[in-house]
Scaffold this active site. Structure first.
Site, short mmCIF file in Angstrom:
data_model
loop_
_atom_site.label_atom_id
_atom_site.label_comp_id
_atom_site.label_asym_id
_atom_site.label_seq_id
_atom_site.Cartn_x
_atom_site.Cartn_y
_atom_site.Cartn_z
N ASP A 21 0.85 -1.20 0.00
CA ASP A 21 0.00 0.00 0.00
C ASP A 21 0.88 1.24 0.00
O ASP A 21 1.76 1.39 0.85
CB ASP A 21 -0.88 -0.03 1.26
CG ASP A 21 -1.65 1.27 1.45
OD1 ASP A 21 -1.97 1.92 0.43
OD2 ASP A 21 -1.93 1.63 2.61
N ASN A 23 -0.54 4.56 -0.36
CA ASN A 23 -1.23 5.82 0.01
C ASN A 23 -1.90 5.76 1.38
O ASN A 23 -2.71 6.61 1.71
CB ASN A 23 -2.24 6.22 -1.07
CG ASN A 23 -3.38 5.22 -1.18
OD1 ASN A 23 -3.31 4.14 -0.58
ND2 ASN A 23 -4.41 5.57 -1.92
N ASP A 25 -4.16 3.82 2.75
CA ASP A 25 -5.56 3.43 3.00
C ASP A 25 -5.67 1.97 3.45
O ASP A 25 -6.78 1.45 3.60
CB ASP A 25 -6.43 3.69 1.75
CG ASP A 25 -6.03 2.84 0.56
OD1 ASP A 25 -5.03 2.10 0.67
OD2 ASP A 25 -6.72 2.90 -0.48
N ASP A 29 -1.84 -1.44 -3.76
CA ASP A 29 -2.25 -0.71 -4.97
C ASP A 29 -1.25 -0.88 -6.11
O ASP A 29 -0.18 -1.47 -5.94
CB ASP A 29 -2.47 0.78 -4.64
CG ASP A 29 -1.40 1.32 -3.71
OD1 ASP A 29 -0.22 1.14 -4.01
OD2 ASP A 29 -1.76 1.89 -2.65
N ASP A 98 -6.21 -11.66 -14.23
CA ASP A 98 -7.20 -12.68 -13.92
C ASP A 98 -8.40 -12.45 -14.82
O ASP A 98 -8.81 -11.31 -15.02
CB ASP A 98 -7.63 -12.55 -12.45
CG ASP A 98 -7.75 -13.88 -11.77
OD1 ASP A 98 -8.57 -14.70 -12.24
OD2 ASP A 98 -7.05 -14.11 -10.77
N ASP A 199 -10.27 -17.91 -14.50
CA ASP A 199 -10.93 -18.35 -13.27
C ASP A 199 -12.06 -19.35 -13.52
O ASP A 199 -12.87 -19.16 -14.43
CB ASP A 199 -11.53 -17.09 -12.60
CG ASP A 199 -12.05 -17.34 -11.21
OD1 ASP A 199 -11.24 -17.60 -10.32
OD2 ASP A 199 -13.29 -17.30 -11.04
N GLU A 256 -7.72 -22.25 -14.43
CA GLU A 256 -8.07 -22.93 -13.19
C GLU A 256 -9.16 -23.94 -13.52
O GLU A 256 -10.29 -23.56 -13.80
CB GLU A 256 -8.57 -21.92 -12.15
CG GLU A 256 -8.83 -22.55 -10.81
CD GLU A 256 -9.75 -21.72 -9.92
OE1 GLU A 256 -9.57 -21.78 -8.71
OE2 GLU A 256 -10.66 -21.04 -10.44
N HIS A 328 -3.83 -17.77 -3.71
CA HIS A 328 -4.70 -16.95 -2.86
C HIS A 328 -5.90 -17.71 -2.31
O HIS A 328 -6.66 -17.16 -1.52
CB HIS A 328 -5.19 -15.75 -3.67
CG HIS A 328 -6.11 -16.16 -4.77
ND1 HIS A 328 -5.68 -16.93 -5.84
CD2 HIS A 328 -7.43 -15.97 -4.96
CE1 HIS A 328 -6.72 -17.16 -6.62
NE2 HIS A 328 -7.78 -16.59 -6.12
N ASP A 329 -6.10 -18.95 -2.75
CA ASP A 329 -7.22 -19.76 -2.26
C ASP A 329 -6.76 -20.86 -1.31
O ASP A 329 -7.58 -21.67 -0.85
CB ASP A 329 -7.91 -20.48 -3.43
CG ASP A 329 -8.70 -19.54 -4.32
OD1 ASP A 329 -9.12 -18.48 -3.84
OD2 ASP A 329 -8.89 -19.89 -5.51
O1 TEU Z 1 -11.83 -20.33 -7.36
C1 TEU Z 1 -12.63 -21.37 -7.86
C2 TEU Z 1 -12.97 -22.42 -6.93
O2 TEU Z 1 -13.41 -23.47 -7.35
C3 TEU Z 1 -12.91 -22.13 -5.46
O3 TEU Z 1 -14.12 -22.52 -4.92
C4 TEU Z 1 -11.86 -22.89 -4.76
O4 TEU Z 1 -12.14 -24.25 -4.84
C5 TEU Z 1 -11.88 -22.46 -3.32
O5 TEU Z 1 -11.53 -21.11 -3.28
C6 TEU Z 1 -10.90 -23.21 -2.49
O6 TEU Z 1 -11.07 -22.83 -1.15
C7 TEU Z 1 -11.80 -19.15 -8.08
C8 TEU Z 1 -10.93 -18.11 -7.42
O7 TEU Z 1 -9.59 -18.55 -7.39
C9 TEU Z 1 -11.46 -17.79 -6.07
O8 TEU Z 1 -10.66 -16.89 -5.37
C10 TEU Z 1 -12.84 -17.24 -6.23
O9 TEU Z 1 -13.44 -17.06 -5.00
C11 TEU Z 1 -13.73 -18.13 -7.11
O10 TEU Z 1 -13.08 -18.61 -8.27
C12 TEU Z 1 -14.92 -17.37 -7.59
O11 TEU Z 1 -14.52 -16.44 -8.56
CA CA Z 2 -3.55 1.89 -1.19
#
Ligand code: TEU
Ligand code: CA
Length: 565
Positions: A21, A23, A25, A29, A98, A199, A256, A328-329
């Protein structure tokens, strides 16, 4: 095999909200990303995947897009995005975005118009159906809990959403909708984007009869992915998409894909596949619970080793997959795939080595290169993620105490990967001068970039060497195109493999056990290319002979002599 520009590249995923970040907030960014391009270049990164930065209400952190042609104000402006593209290009780096096209946000103009007139033109951009005897059209449980069918107030209609109710699914059967998507994709590619991470793409094909399915939970519903598995014909949609967009630009696409049908790998990633590559989630699926996170099994080392090898051998028949230990999941790889005694710098380096040198495109997730770990979560309010909140409720409903439900969410939560990037030991780990949108992992005073820059033995400096080795002129070919050959599969604790091509044989071996092991070498060793514990004295030719001794959490990369191909 025809060589492609992206075959030998190393990629890095940025989760913009948590990166840097500038700025105050509390939200990462585009300026923050631009300011760290040199850091990424230095790490050896070629391709940067940005998690969604489009305009969004952020119900699912940007995976709910309300305007595909706009940058979220939180992240910056389109001018700043163009600057990012230009700055990346200067450094010979590629930006991919994405692409979330299975669904959009309920705040998107299309959906607002559809809601106002479900029978009208925009109604057909989505799936609107009448209920059955006062019930939803079918009994599908959405990924984030509750029925996939959401009632439209004041009508007997429902709309369909596989994720949150604020993420209505787009109707890919409608050629008009498809054309809108193609135009948008091409608009971004025209700007100079190198491609996309795509996605939840398999979800675009539905079983249009939307039949009720055998319930798989106490709620009387069936997981909606079961419908996806039954739906036929996603390939035609994907080919059409490719032909009208990616193909024309020689774009790199990484999809994905969950729930692919048996025997479809070639169609997805083969020479003329729908995509350049897809992520390999096979190891991650080992901790899928039958009902949710509360019954998710821990990763068993031998099963993990076997799964990785099996996937590598299968994929190399057709193309390349993208290898990750986290995204990130997912929870942090160090916390998930390593034993307790390995959740430290040595273990982080070992896991990184095993993953990055596999055959395929390595994707490093922000913070992985400094060995970031899962955070400690004290109460459910600390979580932000919509999925985690649902899983917490699910666990409680299954009878788990608050403490136990917190424990399982702490282990599996997507927020583990979303805590701010740890840049320094200063306030908020140097992520923001304001209040971070999600709490900072309390281990930041020890694990941060600033510390690791100063320490030549740090995880960060090791990752730099690791990526550099993969890309070095002498070894690029073997690490890109070399076959994967599993090794020492009958040991208790060693994950090892060879990468082999015409003129080279490389061995990668890591000891995941607590005790030191001795491996009988099958090939004479020429050089030690990389090691996380010992300082091999190459001058004196102190290379292992006959026996390789590996301490607990030690990993080595060896080159065998020319006589051993
Ligand atoms: O994830 C797709 C997905 O199948 C998710 O349900 C995944 O199995 C789950 O996050 C695991 O805990 C994608 C993205 O990567 C995710 O961040 C999004 O929330 C999702 O699509 C909806 O766009
Ligand atoms: Ca920021």
């Amino acid at each position: 095999m025809e060589k492609k520009w992206w075959h030998d590249k190393t990629a890095y995923q940025i989760y913009p909200k948590s990166f840097l970040d500038t700025n105050g907030d509390g939200i990462g960014d585009l300026r923050g990303i631009i300011s760290k391009l040199d850091y990424l270049k230095d790490l050896g990164i070629d391709i940067i995947w940005l998690s969604p930065i489009y305009k969004s209400p952020f119900v699912d952190q940007g995976y709910d897009i309300s305007d595909y042609y706009a940058i979220a104000e939180e992240f910056g402006t389109m001018e700043e995005f163009d600057e990012l593209l230009a700055e990346a290009k200067k450094r010979d780096m590629h930006i991919i975005m994405d692409l979330v096209i299975n669904h959009c946000s309920d705040k998107h103009e299309w959906f607002q118009k559809a809601l106002a007139d479900p029978e009208g033109e925009y109604g057909d951009y989505f799936y609107f159906r009448k209920g059955k005897n006062g019930n939803p059209p079918s009994n599908y449980r959405s990924y984030f809990g509750g029925n996939c069918w959401e009632p439209v107030p004041g009508t007997d209609m429902y709309y369909f959403h596989m994720f949150a109710k604020e993420q209505p699914d787009l109707n890919w059967e409608n050629p008009k909708l498809r054309q809108e998507i193609y135009n948008m994709v091409n608009w971004w590619l025209e700007k100079g984007l190198s491609g996309f991470r795509i996605d939840a793409i398999i979800n675009i094909k539905k079983d249009l009869a939307f039949p009720n399915l055998e319930p798989d939970g106490a709620d009387g519903m069936a997981s909606c992915w079961r419908m996806v598995e039954n739906a036929e014909g996603v390939g035609e949609l994907l080919e059409d998409l490719k032909k009208h967009t990616f193909q024309k630009y020689d774009a790199f696409t990484v999809a994905e894909v969950f729930n692919m049908k048996k025997g479809e790998l070639n169609q997805f990633i083969g020479e003329n596949g729908h995509f350049s590559t897809i992520f390999d989630f096979s190891a991650h699926s080992l901790s899928d619970g039958e009902h949710g996170w509360y019954d998710a099994p821990d990763i068993d080392f031998k099963k993990w080793r076997e799964t990785v090898a099996k996937s590598q051998l299968e994929v190399e028949k057709y193309g390349f997959e993208a290898n990750i230990i986290e995204n990130h999941d997912e929870p942090r790889g160090v916390s998930r795939f390593l034993p307790e005694y390995g959740k430290n710098p040595a273990g982080s380096k070992m896991l990184g080595t095993i993953s990055v040198l596999l055959r395929g495109i390595p994707f490093i997730y922000q913070g992985q290169e400094i060995g970031m770990q899962n955070a400690l979560w004290n109460n459910v309010e600390e979580f932000d993620d919509i999925n985690t909140k649902d899983q917490y409720q699910l666990a409680r409903a299954a009878g788990l105490s608050n403490e136990d439900a917190l424990y399982v969410c702490g282990k599996m939560s997507r927020d583990n990967a979303r805590t701010p990037m740890q840049w320094s030991g200063g306030k908020n780990a140097g992520f923001t001068l304001g209040t971070p949108w999600l709490k900072v992992n309390s281990n930041y005073p020890e694990i941060n970039v600033e510390n690791q820059e100063k320490d030549s033995n740090s995880v960060l400096n090791y990752y730099r060497k690791l990526v550099a080795l993969r890309k070095s002129p002498a070894y690029r070919e073997v690490f890109t195109y070399g076959r994967f050959v599993p090794a020492y599969e009958d040991t208790e604790s060693v994950m090892a493999y060879y990468r082999v091509e015409e003129k080279k044989r490389i061995m990668v071996a890591g000891n995941f056990g607590k005790e030191t092991v001795e491996l009988k070498l099958d090939f004479p060793v020429k050089t030690v290319l990389l090691s996380n514990l010992k300082d091999w004295d190459m001058e004196n030719r102190q290379v292992p002979k006959d026996i390789l001794t590996l301490e607990s959490c030690e990993v080595v990369v060896l080159e065998c002599g020319s006589s051993c191909i």
